[in-house]
Design a protein around this motif. Structure first.
Motif, PDB file in Angstrom:
ATOM      1  N   GLN A 158       0.822  -1.207   0.000  1.00 30.78           N
ATOM      2  CA  GLN A 158       0.000   0.000   0.000  1.00 30.78           C
ATOM      3  C   GLN A 158       0.858   1.260   0.000  1.00 30.78           C
ATOM      4  OE1 GLN A 158      -2.607  -0.868   3.366  1.00 30.78           O
ATOM      5  NE2 GLN A 158      -4.268  -1.363   1.949  1.00 30.78           N
ATOM      6  N   HIS A 159       1.979   1.239   0.688  1.00 33.67           N
ATOM      7  CA  HIS A 159       2.847   2.414   0.723  1.00 33.67           C
ATOM      8  C   HIS A 159       3.676   2.565  -0.547  1.00 33.67           C
ATOM      9  CE1 HIS A 159       1.839   2.624   5.021  1.00 33.67           C
ATOM     10  NE2 HIS A 159       2.103   3.908   4.854  1.00 33.67           N
ATOM     11  N   ALA A 160       4.039   1.449  -1.176  1.00 31.19           N
ATOM     12  CA  ALA A 160       4.862   1.521  -2.390  1.00 31.19           C
ATOM     13  C   ALA A 160       4.063   2.083  -3.559  1.00 31.19           C
ATOM     14  CB  ALA A 160       5.415   0.141  -2.743  1.00 31.19           C
ATOM     15  N   GLY A 161       2.876   1.540  -3.795  1.00 27.89           N
ATOM     16  CA  GLY A 161       2.063   2.005  -4.913  1.00 27.89           C
ATOM     17  C   GLY A 161       2.477   1.432  -6.263  1.00 27.89           C
ATOM     18  N   TYR A 162       3.381   0.474  -6.284  1.00 28.70           N
ATOM     19  CA  TYR A 162       3.816  -0.191  -7.509  1.00 28.70           C
ATOM     20  C   TYR A 162       4.136  -1.651  -7.174  1.00 28.70           C
ATOM     21  CZ  TYR A 162       8.259   1.247  -5.407  1.00 28.70           C
ATOM     22  OH  TYR A 162       9.284   1.475  -4.530  1.00 28.70           O
ATOM     23  N   ALA A 163       4.398  -2.451  -8.202  1.00 31.28           N
ATOM     24  CA  ALA A 163       4.659  -3.877  -8.008  1.00 31.28           C
ATOM     25  C   ALA A 163       5.980  -4.097  -7.270  1.00 31.28           C
ATOM     26  CB  ALA A 163       4.674  -4.588  -9.351  1.00 31.28           C
ATOM     27  N   LEU A 164       5.989  -5.103  -6.407  1.00 29.11           N
ATOM     28  CA  LEU A 164       7.176  -5.448  -5.629  1.00 29.11           C
ATOM     29  C   LEU A 164       7.532  -6.914  -5.854  1.00 29.11           C
ATOM     30  CD1 LEU A 164       6.128  -3.826  -2.219  1.00 29.11           C
ATOM     31  CD2 LEU A 164       7.735  -2.881  -3.890  1.00 29.11           C
ATOM     32  N   SER A 165       8.805  -7.222  -5.801  1.00 24.89           N
ATOM     33  CA  SER A 165       9.247  -8.615  -5.874  1.00 24.89           C
ATOM     34  C   SER A 165       9.306  -9.191  -4.466  1.00 24.89           C
ATOM     35  CB  SER A 165      10.630  -8.697  -6.520  1.00 24.89           C
ATOM     36  OG  SER A 165      11.608  -8.129  -5.663  1.00 24.89           O
ATOM     37  N   GLN A 166       9.419 -10.512  -4.397  1.00 18.37           N
ATOM     38  CA  GLN A 166       9.575 -11.129  -3.088  1.00 18.37           C
ATOM     39  C   GLN A 166      10.847 -10.607  -2.433  1.00 18.37           C
ATOM     40  OE1 GLN A 166       9.249 -15.410  -2.967  1.00 18.37           O
ATOM     41  NE2 GLN A 166      10.124 -15.516  -0.926  1.00 18.37           N
ATOM     42  N   GLY A 167      11.895 -10.401  -3.231  1.00 22.09           N
ATOM     43  CA  GLY A 167      13.149  -9.854  -2.702  1.00 22.09           C
ATOM     44  C   GLY A 167      12.987  -8.460  -2.120  1.00 22.09           C
ATOM     45  N   ASP A 168      12.151  -7.628  -2.762  1.00 17.60           N
ATOM     46  CA  ASP A 168      11.884  -6.281  -2.237  1.00 17.60           C
ATOM     47  C   ASP A 168      11.259  -6.367  -0.844  1.00 17.60           C
ATOM     48  OD1 ASP A 168      12.734  -5.110  -4.663  1.00 17.60           O
ATOM     49  OD2 ASP A 168      10.683  -5.076  -5.466  1.00 17.60           O
ATOM     50  N   ILE A 169      10.287  -7.271  -0.716  1.00 17.64           N
ATOM     51  CA  ILE A 169       9.597  -7.443   0.572  1.00 17.64           C
ATOM     52  C   ILE A 169      10.564  -7.997   1.609  1.00 17.64           C
ATOM     53  CG2 ILE A 169       7.725  -8.670   1.758  1.00 17.64           C
ATOM     54  CD1 ILE A 169       6.655  -6.581  -0.129  1.00 17.64           C
ATOM     55  N   GLU A 170      11.340  -9.006   1.220  1.00 14.55           N
ATOM     56  CA  GLU A 170      12.305  -9.597   2.158  1.00 14.55           C
ATOM     57  C   GLU A 170      13.308  -8.562   2.642  1.00 14.55           C
ATOM     58  OE1 GLU A 170      14.089 -12.945   0.180  1.00 14.55           O
ATOM     59  OE2 GLU A 170      12.218 -14.090   0.229  1.00 14.55           O
ATOM     60  N   GLN A 171      13.777  -7.729   1.725  1.00 15.12           N
ATOM     61  CA  GLN A 171      14.753  -6.703   2.100  1.00 15.12           C
ATOM     62  C   GLN A 171      14.151  -5.728   3.112  1.00 15.12           C
ATOM     63  OE1 GLN A 171      16.357  -4.593  -1.245  1.00 15.12           O
ATOM     64  NE2 GLN A 171      17.909  -3.559  -0.023  1.00 15.12           N
ATOM     65  N   ALA A 172      12.912  -5.334   2.894  1.00 13.48           N
ATOM     66  CA  ALA A 172      12.271  -4.364   3.782  1.00 13.48           C
ATOM     67  C   ALA A 172      11.903  -4.969   5.137  1.00 13.48           C
ATOM     68  CB  ALA A 172      11.015  -3.811   3.104  1.00 13.48           C
ATOM     69  N   LEU A 173      11.575  -6.257   5.150  1.00 15.25           N
ATOM     70  CA  LEU A 173      11.042  -6.860   6.379  1.00 15.25           C
ATOM     71  C   LEU A 173      11.927  -7.957   6.971  1.00 15.25           C
ATOM     72  CD1 LEU A 173       7.293  -7.145   5.273  1.00 15.25           C
ATOM     73  CD2 LEU A 173       8.379  -5.317   6.598  1.00 15.25           C
ATOM     74  N   SER A 174      13.166  -8.079   6.497  1.00 16.00           N
ATOM     75  CA  SER A 174      14.037  -9.180   6.928  1.00 16.00           C
ATOM     76  C   SER A 174      14.334  -9.171   8.427  1.00 16.00           C
ATOM     77  CB  SER A 174      15.338  -9.176   6.139  1.00 16.00           C
ATOM     78  OG  SER A 174      16.071  -7.994   6.405  1.00 16.00           O
ATOM     79  N   SER A 175      14.292  -8.022   9.035  1.00 18.40           N
ATOM     80  CA  SER A 175      14.569  -7.970  10.475  1.00 18.40           C
ATOM     81  C   SER A 175      13.390  -8.476  11.305  1.00 18.40           C
ATOM     82  CB  SER A 175      14.910  -6.536  10.900  1.00 18.40           C
ATOM     83  OG  SER A 175      13.798  -5.686  10.702  1.00 18.40           O
ATOM     84  N   GLN A 176      12.211  -8.580  10.671  1.00 17.48           N
ATOM     85  CA  GLN A 176      11.019  -9.020  11.391  1.00 17.48           C
ATOM     86  C   GLN A 176      10.576 -10.436  11.047  1.00 17.48           C
ATOM     87  OE1 GLN A 176       9.055  -5.282   9.877  1.00 17.48           O
ATOM     88  NE2 GLN A 176       7.955  -5.555  11.798  1.00 17.48           N
ATOM     89  N   PHE A 177      10.766 -10.845   9.775  1.00 22.23           N
ATOM     90  CA  PHE A 177      10.219 -12.121   9.325  1.00 22.23           C
ATOM     91  C   PHE A 177      11.224 -12.851   8.450  1.00 22.23           C
ATOM     92  CE2 PHE A 177       6.855  -8.874   9.461  1.00 22.23           C
ATOM     93  CZ  PHE A 177       6.102  -9.358  10.521  1.00 22.23           C
ATOM     94  N   ASP A 178      11.182 -14.191   8.488  1.00 23.50           N
ATOM     95  CA  ASP A 178      12.071 -14.966   7.628  1.00 23.50           C
ATOM     96  C   ASP A 178      11.469 -15.118   6.232  1.00 23.50           C
ATOM     97  OD1 ASP A 178      10.418 -17.424   7.469  1.00 23.50           O
ATOM     98  OD2 ASP A 178      10.930 -17.657   9.594  1.00 23.50           O
ATOM     99  N   ARG A 179      12.293 -15.590   5.288  1.00 23.94           N
ATOM    100  CA  ARG A 179      11.869 -15.686   3.886  1.00 23.94           C
ATOM    101  C   ARG A 179      10.680 -16.621   3.703  1.00 23.94           C
ATOM    102  NH1 ARG A 179      15.662 -18.450   0.337  1.00 23.94           N
ATOM    103  NH2 ARG A 179      14.802 -17.079  -1.188  1.00 23.94           N
ATOM    104  N   VAL A 180      10.643 -17.716   4.456  1.00 22.35           N
ATOM    105  CA  VAL A 180       9.555 -18.682   4.293  1.00 22.35           C
ATOM    106  C   VAL A 180       8.220 -18.065   4.698  1.00 22.35           C
ATOM    107  CG1 VAL A 180       8.662 -20.921   5.067  1.00 22.35           C
ATOM    108  CG2 VAL A 180      11.097 -20.651   4.584  1.00 22.35           C
TER     109      VAL A 180
END
Length: 141
Positions: free
Chosen positions: A28-50
């Motif tokens: 919702q904040h990005a407003g454009y398509a994201l890859s799984q890697g984009d999400i992992e990079q942003a949230l890696s400190s909170q959640f694992d890849r799986v």
């Protein structure tokens, strides 16, 4: 204005877990398509890849996201909007996707639909993808 993540998740029959809320908030904040890697990079400190992978799969299955293929053959994900859910209650996203050659962002152009293509007999369309590349509004100013 984007709806509150927990309300949107509920509308798609998904429980509002911490990871789901965080992933949806990222889209919702990005407003454009994201890859799984984009999400992992942003949230890696909170959640694992799986956990992130399973979240994206549940979003796809529920119709909250759709896949977008880019020019590199990579998969990105974009939020589905009202135009993806037709009156027939079928989940469709036959709209054009635009990838900016300068900033690299891929955006859904929901008001630009893929033209009707008449297939030969006994061929059945399941999905259409159309990617246009060029310079986006933000980079063209």
């Amino acid at each position: 204005m984007a709806s509150k993540p927990s309300i949107k998740l509920d509308n798609f029959g998904l429980r509002a877990t911490t990871c789901r809320v965080a992933v949806l908030d990222s889209f919702q904040h990005a407003g454009y398509a994201l890859s799984q890697g984009d999400i992992e990079q942003a949230l890696s400190s909170q959640f694992d890849r799986v956990t992130i992978y399973r979240t994206l799969k549940s979003f796809l299955a529920s119709g909250l996201l759709h896949k977008v293929l880019d020019d590199q053959g990579s998969i990105k994900y974009a939020l589905c909007h009202d135009t993806c859910h037709q009156e027939t209650h079928q989940h469709q996203h036959d709209h054009v996707h635009f990838k900016c050659t300068q900033c690299g962002q891929t955006t859904c152009l929901e008001t630009v639909h893929i033209p009707t293509i008449i297939l030969p007999e006994h061929f059945v369309k399941q999905e259409s993808n159309l990617l246009i590349q060029g310079v986006c509004r933000g980079c063209n100013i």
